[in-house]
Write a protein that holds these residues in place. Structure first.
Motif, PDB file in Angstrom:
ATOM      1  N   ARG A 202      10.009  -7.530 -46.852  1.00 19.06           N
ATOM      2  CA  ARG A 202      11.049  -8.408 -46.317  1.00 19.06           C
ATOM      3  C   ARG A 202      10.597  -8.981 -44.974  1.00 19.06           C
ATOM      4  O   ARG A 202       9.598  -8.524 -44.406  1.00 19.06           O
ATOM      5  N   PRO A 203      11.332  -9.982 -44.444  1.00 21.68           N
ATOM      6  CA  PRO A 203      10.990 -10.507 -43.117  1.00 21.68           C
ATOM      7  C   PRO A 203      10.966  -9.378 -42.089  1.00 21.68           C
ATOM      8  O   PRO A 203      11.852  -8.522 -42.065  1.00 21.68           O
ATOM      9  N   ILE A 204       9.948  -9.377 -41.242  1.00 23.81           N
ATOM     10  CA  ILE A 204       9.775  -8.304 -40.263  1.00 23.81           C
ATOM     11  C   ILE A 204      10.534  -8.669 -38.994  1.00 23.81           C
ATOM     12  O   ILE A 204      10.127  -9.549 -38.231  1.00 23.81           O
ATOM     13  N   GLU A 205      11.644  -7.970 -38.765  1.00 17.45           N
ATOM     14  CA  GLU A 205      12.515  -8.246 -37.623  1.00 17.45           C
ATOM     15  C   GLU A 205      12.697  -7.033 -36.723  1.00 17.45           C
ATOM     16  O   GLU A 205      13.407  -7.094 -35.720  1.00 17.45           O
ATOM     17  N   ARG A 206      12.044  -5.914 -37.095  1.00 21.83           N
ATOM     18  CA  ARG A 206      12.125  -4.671 -36.325  1.00 21.83           C
ATOM     19  C   ARG A 206      10.912  -3.826 -36.719  1.00 21.83           C
ATOM     20  O   ARG A 206      10.172  -4.199 -37.621  1.00 21.83           O
ATOM     21  N   PRO A 207      10.664  -2.697 -36.065  1.00 22.29           N
ATOM     22  CA  PRO A 207       9.531  -1.851 -36.446  1.00 22.29           C
ATOM     23  C   PRO A 207       9.568  -1.466 -37.925  1.00 22.29           C
ATOM     24  O   PRO A 207      10.641  -1.374 -38.537  1.00 22.29           O
ATOM     25  N   VAL A 208       8.378  -1.239 -38.473  1.00 20.15           N
ATOM     26  CA  VAL A 208       8.229  -0.925 -39.894  1.00 20.15           C
ATOM     27  C   VAL A 208       7.538   0.435 -40.041  1.00 20.15           C
ATOM     28  O   VAL A 208       6.523   0.696 -39.391  1.00 20.15           O
ATOM     29  N   LEU A 209       8.107   1.293 -40.880  1.00 19.33           N
ATOM     30  CA  LEU A 209       7.493   2.569 -41.230  1.00 19.33           C
ATOM     31  C   LEU A 209       7.124   2.530 -42.704  1.00 19.33           C
ATOM     32  O   LEU A 209       7.975   2.293 -43.563  1.00 19.33           O
ATOM     33  N   HIS A 286       4.743  15.120 -40.496  1.00 18.90           N
ATOM     34  CA  HIS A 286       3.859  14.376 -39.586  1.00 18.90           C
ATOM     35  C   HIS A 286       4.456  13.016 -39.255  1.00 18.90           C
ATOM     36  O   HIS A 286       3.816  11.970 -39.397  1.00 18.90           O
ATOM     37  N   MET A 287       5.699  13.044 -38.786  1.00 18.61           N
ATOM     38  CA  MET A 287       6.415  11.815 -38.459  1.00 18.61           C
ATOM     39  C   MET A 287       6.497  11.594 -36.949  1.00 18.61           C
ATOM     40  O   MET A 287       7.302  10.794 -36.467  1.00 18.61           O
ATOM     41  N   ASP A 288       5.650  12.316 -36.185  1.00 22.51           N
ATOM     42  CA  ASP A 288       5.731  12.241 -34.726  1.00 22.51           C
ATOM     43  C   ASP A 288       5.542  10.826 -34.200  1.00 22.51           C
ATOM     44  O   ASP A 288       6.165  10.431 -33.203  1.00 22.51           O
ATOM     45  N   GLU A 289       4.655  10.053 -34.845  1.00 23.28           N
ATOM     46  CA  GLU A 289       4.373   8.700 -34.373  1.00 23.28           C
ATOM     47  C   GLU A 289       5.211   7.644 -35.099  1.00 23.28           C
ATOM     48  O   GLU A 289       5.045   6.454 -34.850  1.00 23.28           O
ATOM     49  N   ALA A 290       6.093   8.084 -35.971  1.00 19.47           N
ATOM     50  CA  ALA A 290       6.909   7.139 -36.733  1.00 19.47           C
ATOM     51  C   ALA A 290       7.922   6.438 -35.817  1.00 19.47           C
ATOM     52  O   ALA A 290       8.618   7.105 -35.050  1.00 19.47           O
TER      53      ALA A 290
END
Length: 342
Positions: A202-209, A286-290
């Motif tokens: 989708r259009p990128i309007e915020r951070p993406v994980l 391992h979501m520390d950098e998410a």
């Protein structure tokens, strides 16, 4: 000038039509012999109502409130008989493709390369005989040569090129795997049906994980190619989990993306007990950098069913509700509606 309009039907089929300057989506679809729902074509009945959350367009002022309310318009609802695009668009059509006298497109392609990139993964490169449009993250059904069987695989290549690539799990005794490893030769012909799927970027309007499991990495490679071509100023982080060390593939490609995309980062995780990888366990550990941002994030998840279920449980336990959550399960058997081989 013309614009590319992706029509996404509720049965997962996507068809692309070319819409001329000043032309409505309904008329463009009819030119392509796709009969979108309609009764009046004057913005009165609301029969042609759909949704558009991607792209620019003008709805004019000819329709009436009974056909499309202000609240519906604010939510991205459209009338295809009044919608005049001013850019490429993605339109959600709330009926099955068969109801519109259309279905999946079929394209033949020529095998260019078959590479065993690890004991468990195969890279298939083919060249389509005709143009094939798809959204980054979608998949096609590929017929196994010499059989009537098909298998569904996500594109790992960027849209807009006839040169296509796929990342395929090497399943011992698997129908497609056996053909690729034992019989496929450069120049062989294959038939593709599609594209399909709602797991597109989708259009990128915020951070993406991005969360990938095994060969569920494939659609993310297509998404990252698209982001590289179109630019991305927001943080994008990928957690790529596999079962064994041998399952980690395309790390050189991911390294290249870290150089070409300023805001892209990734980590790899291996769950196998015998692994010597520095990060052991599952992606949820391992979501520390998410970039979770208390939910101000768009999450894309592609992996086997246990992984998908575990990630969904993780977000529930953390009481984090992402702005949007798109996921796709895959299995090593014949694909079902939302469970496909990646």
């Amino acid at each position: 000038m013309s614009y590319k309009i992706a029509l996404n039907f509720e049965d997962g089929v996507t068809r692309f039509v070319s819409c001329n300057e000043g032309e409505t989506v309904l008329d463009a679809a009819y030119r392509a012999q796709i009969n979108l729902p309609m009764d009046c074509s004057d913005g009165v009945c609301g029969t042609c109502k759909g949704a558009c959350h991607q792209g620019q367009f003008d709805m004019g002022e000819e329709y009436i409130d009974e056909a499309l309310s202000d609240e519906e318009a604010e939510q991205g609802m459209v009338l295809t008989c009044q919608m005049v695009p001013s850019s490429d668009c993605v339109v959600e059509v709330p009926v099955a493709s068969t109801m519109c006298k259309t279905g999946n497109a079929r394209v033949t392609a020529t095998v260019a390369e078959v590479n065993l990139i690890s004991p468990t993964s195969i890279e298939l490169k083919i060249t389509a005989d005709d143009d094939i449009a798809f959204l980054p993250g979608q998949y096609v059904n590929i017929q196994v040569p010499g059989t009537e069987e098909t298998r569904a695989y996500s594109f790992s290549s960027k849209p807009g090129s006839r040169d296509l690539s796929f990342l395929i799990r090497n399943v011992p005794g698997g129908l497609m795997s056996s053909w690729l490893v034992g019989k496929a030769r450069t120049g062989d012909k294959v038939t593709l049906t599609g594209p399909m799927g709602s797991f597109y970027l989708r259009p990128i309007e915020r951070p993406v994980l991005m969360l990938a499991g095994g060969t569920g990495l494939a659609p993310f490679l297509a998404k990252l190619e698209h982001m590289k071509a179109n630019g991305c100023d927001l943080p994008t982080h990928l957690v790529y989990g596999v079962s064994n060390d041998d399952d980690l593939v395309c790390l050189d490609v991911l390294d290249r993306f870290t150089e070409e995309l300023d805001n892209f980062s990734y980590v790899t995780v291996v769950s196998g007990d015998d692994s010597r990888h520095p990060r052991k366990g599952y992606v949820t550990q391992h979501m520390d950098e998410a970039p979770l941002n208390e939910g101000d994030v768009d999450v894309y998840l592609c992996g086997p069913p246990p992984m998908v279920d575990a990630v969904l449980g993780f977000f529930r336990e953390q009481r984090i509700k992402p702005n949007s959550f798109h996921y796709e399960k895959f299995a090593a058997s014949a694909p079902a509606a939302r469970e496909k081989v990646a």
